[in-house]
Design a protein around this motif. Structure first.
Motif, mmCIF file in Angstrom:
data_model
loop_
_atom_site.group_PDB
_atom_site.id
_atom_site.type_symbol
_atom_site.label_atom_id
_atom_site.label_comp_id
_atom_site.label_asym_id
_atom_site.label_seq_id
_atom_site.Cartn_x
_atom_site.Cartn_y
_atom_site.Cartn_z
ATOM 1 N N GLU A 28 0.978 -1.340 -0.043
ATOM 2 C CA GLU A 28 -0.086 0.146 -0.038
ATOM 3 C C GLU A 28 0.912 1.178 -0.130
ATOM 4 O O GLU A 28 0.481 2.234 -0.665
ATOM 5 N N ALA A 29 1.964 1.352 0.708
ATOM 6 C CA ALA A 29 2.907 2.297 1.051
ATOM 7 C C ALA A 29 3.443 2.516 -0.645
ATOM 8 O O ALA A 29 3.552 3.940 -1.056
ATOM 9 N N GLN A 30 3.689 1.756 -1.075
ATOM 10 C CA GLN A 30 4.409 1.855 -2.405
ATOM 11 C C GLN A 30 3.390 2.620 -3.400
ATOM 12 O O GLN A 30 3.862 3.298 -4.183
ATOM 13 N N ILE A 31 2.312 2.045 -3.390
ATOM 14 C CA ILE A 31 1.113 2.297 -4.520
ATOM 15 C C ILE A 31 0.883 3.937 -4.114
ATOM 16 O O ILE A 31 0.733 4.636 -5.054
ATOM 17 N N VAL A 32 0.794 4.187 -2.869
ATOM 18 C CA VAL A 32 0.288 5.583 -2.651
ATOM 19 C C VAL A 32 1.437 6.582 -2.973
ATOM 20 O O VAL A 32 1.121 7.836 -3.287
ATOM 21 N N VAL A 33 2.525 6.265 -2.823
ATOM 22 C CA VAL A 33 3.972 7.064 -3.301
ATOM 23 C C VAL A 33 3.968 7.153 -4.760
ATOM 24 O O VAL A 33 4.224 8.265 -5.346
ATOM 25 N N SER A 34 3.711 5.840 -5.705
ATOM 26 C CA SER A 34 3.554 5.834 -6.814
ATOM 27 C C SER A 34 2.765 6.941 -7.728
ATOM 28 O O SER A 34 2.959 7.364 -8.799
ATOM 29 N N GLU A 35 1.680 6.809 -6.994
ATOM 30 C CA GLU A 35 0.471 7.591 -7.580
ATOM 31 C C GLU A 35 0.473 9.037 -7.189
ATOM 32 O O GLU A 35 -0.441 9.715 -7.365
ATOM 33 N N GLY A 36 1.454 9.534 -6.412
ATOM 34 C CA GLY A 36 1.870 11.055 -6.005
ATOM 35 C C GLY A 36 0.928 11.424 -4.893
ATOM 36 O O GLY A 36 0.781 12.724 -4.962
ATOM 37 N N GLU A 37 0.390 10.691 -4.075
ATOM 38 C CA GLU A 37 -0.238 11.058 -2.816
ATOM 39 C C GLU A 37 0.515 11.423 -1.793
ATOM 40 O O GLU A 37 -0.139 11.787 -0.712
ATOM 41 N N VAL A 38 1.819 11.258 -1.594
ATOM 42 C CA VAL A 38 2.717 11.600 -0.469
ATOM 43 C C VAL A 38 3.524 12.788 -0.948
ATOM 44 O O VAL A 38 4.080 13.028 -1.973
ATOM 45 N N LYS A 39 3.645 13.737 0.286
ATOM 46 C CA LYS A 39 4.385 15.042 0.071
ATOM 47 C C LYS A 39 5.478 14.614 0.965
ATOM 48 O O LYS A 39 5.260 14.551 2.022
ATOM 49 N N CYS A 40 6.709 15.378 0.587
ATOM 50 C CA CYS A 40 7.735 15.504 1.477
ATOM 51 C C CYS A 40 8.331 16.831 1.525
ATOM 52 O O CYS A 40 8.564 17.354 0.299
ATOM 53 N N ASN A 41 8.239 17.602 2.661
ATOM 54 C CA ASN A 41 8.740 19.115 2.590
ATOM 55 C C ASN A 41 8.096 19.720 1.560
ATOM 56 O O ASN A 41 8.537 20.687 1.075
ATOM 57 N N GLY A 42 6.468 19.448 1.566
ATOM 58 C CA GLY A 42 5.603 20.313 0.460
ATOM 59 C C GLY A 42 5.843 19.953 -0.772
ATOM 60 O O GLY A 42 5.049 20.429 -1.710
ATOM 61 N N GLU A 43 6.748 18.989 -1.447
ATOM 62 C CA GLU A 43 6.855 18.532 -2.733
ATOM 63 C C GLU A 43 6.222 17.323 -2.873
ATOM 64 O O GLU A 43 6.550 16.350 -2.093
ATOM 65 N N VAL A 44 5.501 16.895 -4.002
ATOM 66 C CA VAL A 44 4.984 15.624 -4.189
ATOM 67 C C VAL A 44 6.218 14.749 -4.483
ATOM 68 O O VAL A 44 7.132 15.094 -5.100
ATOM 69 N N GLU A 45 5.997 13.437 -3.604
ATOM 70 C CA GLU A 45 7.306 12.817 -3.811
ATOM 71 C C GLU A 45 7.034 11.420 -4.388
ATOM 72 O O GLU A 45 5.750 10.702 -4.075
ATOM 73 N N TYR A 46 7.654 11.040 -5.536
ATOM 74 C CA TYR A 46 7.488 9.469 -6.131
ATOM 75 C C TYR A 46 8.501 8.623 -5.678
ATOM 76 O O TYR A 46 8.402 7.524 -6.167
ATOM 77 N N ARG A 47 9.548 9.022 -5.283
ATOM 78 C CA ARG A 47 10.645 7.990 -4.687
ATOM 79 C C ARG A 47 10.305 7.160 -3.753
ATOM 80 O O ARG A 47 10.303 7.680 -2.564
ATOM 81 N N LYS A 48 10.147 5.713 -3.856
ATOM 82 C CA LYS A 48 9.729 4.950 -2.727
ATOM 83 C C LYS A 48 10.886 4.678 -1.748
ATOM 84 O O LYS A 48 10.682 4.820 -0.609
ATOM 85 N N ARG A 49 12.228 4.871 -2.115
ATOM 86 C CA ARG A 49 13.371 4.899 -1.200
ATOM 87 C C ARG A 49 13.781 6.037 -0.728
ATOM 88 O O ARG A 49 14.948 6.103 -0.401
ATOM 89 N N LEU A 50 13.102 7.356 -1.091
ATOM 90 C CA LEU A 50 13.640 8.467 -0.682
ATOM 91 C C LEU A 50 14.170 8.367 0.932
ATOM 92 O O LEU A 50 13.627 7.807 1.775
ATOM 93 N N LYS A 51 15.227 8.906 1.257
ATOM 94 C CA LYS A 51 16.110 8.787 2.433
ATOM 95 C C LYS A 51 15.271 9.903 3.516
ATOM 96 O O LYS A 51 15.720 11.225 3.177
#
Length: 68
Positions: A28-51
């Protein structure tokens, strides 16, 4: 708001989503990231392995996770 206390230098984004229980599974985590539903520091994030590091703010589905 969720405060996540990081042990070590970083945590991969999908692991952070699972560790804070905002998703039920790694898949589920991979899906929501790949679909652009997650933001990191205000930017949409598509990298699943973002540190994700201390000071970062991750947002997903009305949840705000602050990494300390």
């Amino acid at each position: 708001m969720i405060e996540f206390h990081l042990v070590g230098e970083f945590i991969p984004l999908i692991q952070l989503l699972k560790a804070t229980n905002v998703v039920q599974t790694g898949g589920e985590a991979q899906i929501v990231v790949s679909e652009g539903e997650v933001k990191c520091n205000g930017e949409v994030e598509y990298r699943k392995r973002l540190k994700v590091k201390r000071g970062d703010i991750v947002e997903f589905d009305r949840h705000k996770i602050i990494v300390k």
